[in-house]
Design an enzyme around this catalytic site. Structure first.
Site, short mmCIF file in Angstrom:
data_model
loop_
_atom_site.label_atom_id
_atom_site.label_comp_id
_atom_site.label_asym_id
_atom_site.label_seq_id
_atom_site.Cartn_x
_atom_site.Cartn_y
_atom_site.Cartn_z
N LYS A 80 0.88 -1.18 0.00
CA LYS A 80 0.00 0.00 0.00
C LYS A 80 0.91 1.22 0.00
O LYS A 80 2.02 1.16 0.54
CB LYS A 80 -0.86 0.00 1.28
CG LYS A 80 -1.99 1.00 1.26
CD LYS A 80 -3.17 0.44 0.54
CE LYS A 80 -4.31 1.40 0.41
NZ LYS A 80 -5.42 0.80 -0.34
N GLY A 180 -25.19 1.34 -0.50
CA GLY A 180 -24.23 2.09 -1.31
C GLY A 180 -24.50 1.89 -2.78
O GLY A 180 -24.52 0.76 -3.27
N GLY A 182 -22.64 3.63 -5.13
CA GLY A 182 -21.51 4.30 -5.77
C GLY A 182 -21.04 3.48 -6.96
O GLY A 182 -21.85 2.83 -7.63
N VAL A 184 -19.20 0.63 -7.24
CA VAL A 184 -19.43 -0.82 -7.16
C VAL A 184 -20.93 -1.11 -7.03
O VAL A 184 -21.48 -1.96 -7.74
CB VAL A 184 -18.67 -1.44 -5.96
CG1 VAL A 184 -19.00 -2.92 -5.82
CG2 VAL A 184 -17.17 -1.24 -6.12
N TYR A 186 -23.53 0.60 -7.92
CA TYR A 186 -24.27 0.87 -9.17
C TYR A 186 -24.19 -0.35 -10.10
O TYR A 186 -25.22 -0.84 -10.59
CB TYR A 186 -23.67 2.10 -9.86
CG TYR A 186 -24.22 2.37 -11.23
CD1 TYR A 186 -25.36 3.16 -11.41
CD2 TYR A 186 -23.61 1.83 -12.37
CE1 TYR A 186 -25.87 3.39 -12.69
CE2 TYR A 186 -24.11 2.05 -13.63
CZ TYR A 186 -25.24 2.83 -13.79
OH TYR A 186 -25.75 3.05 -15.04
P1 NAD Z 1 -17.81 5.01 -4.09
O1 NAD Z 1 -17.27 6.13 -3.30
O2 NAD Z 1 -17.98 5.16 -5.56
O3 NAD Z 1 -19.21 4.53 -3.49
C1 NAD Z 1 -19.49 4.47 -2.15
C2 NAD Z 1 -20.94 4.93 -2.00
O4 NAD Z 1 -21.33 4.72 -0.65
C3 NAD Z 1 -21.13 6.42 -2.30
O5 NAD Z 1 -22.16 6.56 -3.24
C4 NAD Z 1 -21.49 7.00 -0.94
O6 NAD Z 1 -22.38 8.10 -1.04
C5 NAD Z 1 -22.13 5.81 -0.26
N1 NAD Z 1 -22.15 5.88 1.20
C6 NAD Z 1 -21.22 6.39 2.03
N2 NAD Z 1 -21.61 6.22 3.30
C7 NAD Z 1 -22.81 5.58 3.26
C8 NAD Z 1 -23.71 5.12 4.25
N3 NAD Z 1 -23.48 5.29 5.55
N4 NAD Z 1 -24.84 4.48 3.85
C9 NAD Z 1 -25.10 4.31 2.55
N5 NAD Z 1 -24.29 4.73 1.57
C10 NAD Z 1 -23.15 5.35 1.93
O7 NAD Z 1 -16.85 3.77 -3.76
P2 NAD Z 1 -16.76 2.37 -4.51
O8 NAD Z 1 -15.58 2.39 -5.41
O9 NAD Z 1 -18.09 1.99 -5.05
O10 NAD Z 1 -16.37 1.42 -3.30
C11 NAD Z 1 -17.35 0.97 -2.40
C12 NAD Z 1 -16.71 0.00 -1.42
O11 NAD Z 1 -16.13 -1.09 -2.14
C13 NAD Z 1 -15.56 0.57 -0.58
O12 NAD Z 1 -15.55 -0.07 0.66
C14 NAD Z 1 -14.33 0.18 -1.37
O13 NAD Z 1 -13.18 0.14 -0.54
C15 NAD Z 1 -14.76 -1.20 -1.83
N6 NAD Z 1 -14.04 -1.69 -3.01
C16 NAD Z 1 -14.13 -1.02 -4.18
C17 NAD Z 1 -13.47 -1.52 -5.31
C18 NAD Z 1 -13.59 -0.84 -6.65
O14 NAD Z 1 -13.26 -1.47 -7.67
N7 NAD Z 1 -14.03 0.40 -6.72
C19 NAD Z 1 -12.72 -2.70 -5.21
C20 NAD Z 1 -12.67 -3.39 -3.99
C21 NAD Z 1 -13.35 -2.87 -2.91
#
Ligand code: NAD
Length: 362
Positions: A80, A180, A182, A184, A186
């Site tokens: 990291k 959520g 976001g 993932v 979506y």
């Molecule tokens: P993102 O920021 O695009 O989406 C996160 C969403 O969660 C946002 O829309 C935010 O408004 C919402 N949110 C925040 N707090 C909330 C709550 N208390 N209740 C409901 N919704 C809430 O992030 P992402 O890339 O979609 O990642 C989501 C999770 O998946 C994270 O934990 C991330 O570490 C994990 N992750 C992501 C990836 C990836 O490819 N993006 C890979 C592995 C793990």
């Protein structure tokens, strides 16, 4: 903090501090393990309140990456990097190019990718100085946004959970509470709805909820009520530590399987889920699809190769569930056992990773 004590306890190989006065660069790279190959891990940019906080963060997350790459069957180690600064105001070309030169000086021991606070544009600047970075935009031959593959892998893992628990993976017969919407969330809601599943969804951001309601026909739930929804699967796709002592007693689901990192506030809660008959798909195994896809950039990327690789998550989750059942242990422990067994057995058959060699870059 006592750095050598922490590093010794967590088992890191190397922690490197980079400083570049002209660009204002302050970066720490923690290489936890190169036993399976070059150490891969996200580059996070964050305005840490103290340097101790930055060190704690980088040590904790790099260890998790070793387990994630190991369980995913990748020939990669775990690392990291944290860049101390405000991603809104402190980014510059000079900063990322200086960082790129420092990463290059590690000779391929560390491979960077985007994370919280950094973007594929930042990865492109790093790429100007070193090949040891992935996650550049698709138009420039990269793998682009990994979240679509994280969601796809999560779907494969969900199917394995359904088969294990009910003997079928018919999504039309089950329902989901997705926390959520976001990147993932979506893509996951899109996939689930495309397979006919009933989906309840929530997010802090109302526009994100509206989008998945309008586009895919999901049903909106107030944020505070997502734990109480009577759905077959609770799918955390937002924050970490959402399974904690307050939320666990409220769960009405039979399976917890989602894309978020660090879903359990502590391992004991994973054991408690088990005790209550709720099947937990270990987060770092089910959400490894993005990592699997991004890492392919090191070999030559194609969407077809990424989809094929990500489909392995079905078998990985199935194996974890079988082992947990055979040995009567919680699933989080079974995942840890499998990752550690692979680390021990494969690393014995490999020569040590030599900086500058690309032969082991997967
Ligand atoms: P993102 O920021 O695009 O989406 C996160 C969403 O969660 C946002 O829309 C935010 O408004 C919402 N949110 C925040 N707090 C909330 C709550 N208390 N209740 C409901 N919704 C809430 O992030 P992402 O890339 O979609 O990642 C989501 C999770 O998946 C994270 O934990 C991330 O570490 C994990 N992750 C992501 C990836 C990836 O490819 N993006 C890979 C592995 C793990």
């Amino acid at each position: 903090m006592n750095l050598f004590e922490s590093v010794g306890r967590l088992g890191h190989e190397q922690v490197v501090f980079f400083h570049h006065a002209e660009s204002g660069l302050r970066c720490i790279i923690a290489i936890h393990s190169t036993r399976l190959g070059p150490a891969f891990g996200g580059l996070r940019m964050w305005p840490y309140v103290s340097e101790d906080d930055a060190v704690r963060d980088v040590l904790k997350h790099s260890r998790g990456m070793t387990y994630k790459a190991a369980i995913a069957g990748l020939d990669l180690g775990g690392a990291k990097a944290v860049l101390i600064g405000n991603p809104e105001t402190d980014k510059s070309e000079a900063l990322f190019r200086a960082l790129g030169r420092f990463i290059h000086s590690l000779g391929g021991r560390y491979i960077a990718c985007e994370d919280v606070g950094t973007s594929s544009d930042d990865m492109e600047l790093i790429r100007l100085e070193t090949p040891y970075v992935v996650g550049v935009p698709e138009v420039n031959g990269g793998s682009g946004d990994p979240s679509r593959f994280t969601a796809l892998g999560t779907l494969h893992g969900i199917r394995a959970c359904l088969e294990f628990k009910y003997g079928h993976a018919d999504l039309q017969r089950v329902s989901f509470a997705v926390q959520g919407a976001g990147q993932v969330g979506y893509h996951l809601v899109k996939l689930l709805r495309a397979h006919g599943a009933k989906v309840f969804v929530t997010d802090i951001a109302e526009d994100r909820v509206e989008q998945v309601v309008d586009e895919f026909g999901a049903e909106a739930v107030p944020m505070s009520q997502i734990y109480d929804v009577e759905a077959t699967v609770f799918s955390p796709c937002a924050l970490g530590a959402v399974i904690n002592e307050d939320t666990l007693p409220r769960l009405r689901c039979e399976i917890v399987a989602g894309g978020a990192n660090n879903q359990l506030e502590s391992d004991e809660l994973g054991t408690e889920l088990e005790r209550r008959g709720i099947l937990y798909a270990p987060d770092y195994a089910i959400n490894a699809g993005g990592l699997m896809s991004s890492a392919l950039e090191l070999q030559g990327y194609s969407v077809a190769r990424a989809e094929r690789r990500v489909a392995r998550i079905h078998g990985i989750i199935a194996r974890i569930l079988e082992l947990a059942s055979e040995e009567k242990i919680p699933t989080w422990q079974a995942a840890q056992k499998l990752a550690e067994a692979r680390l021990a057995s494969i690393s014995q058959t490999k020569l040590p990773f030599v900086a500058g060699s690309t032969s082991r870059a997967v």
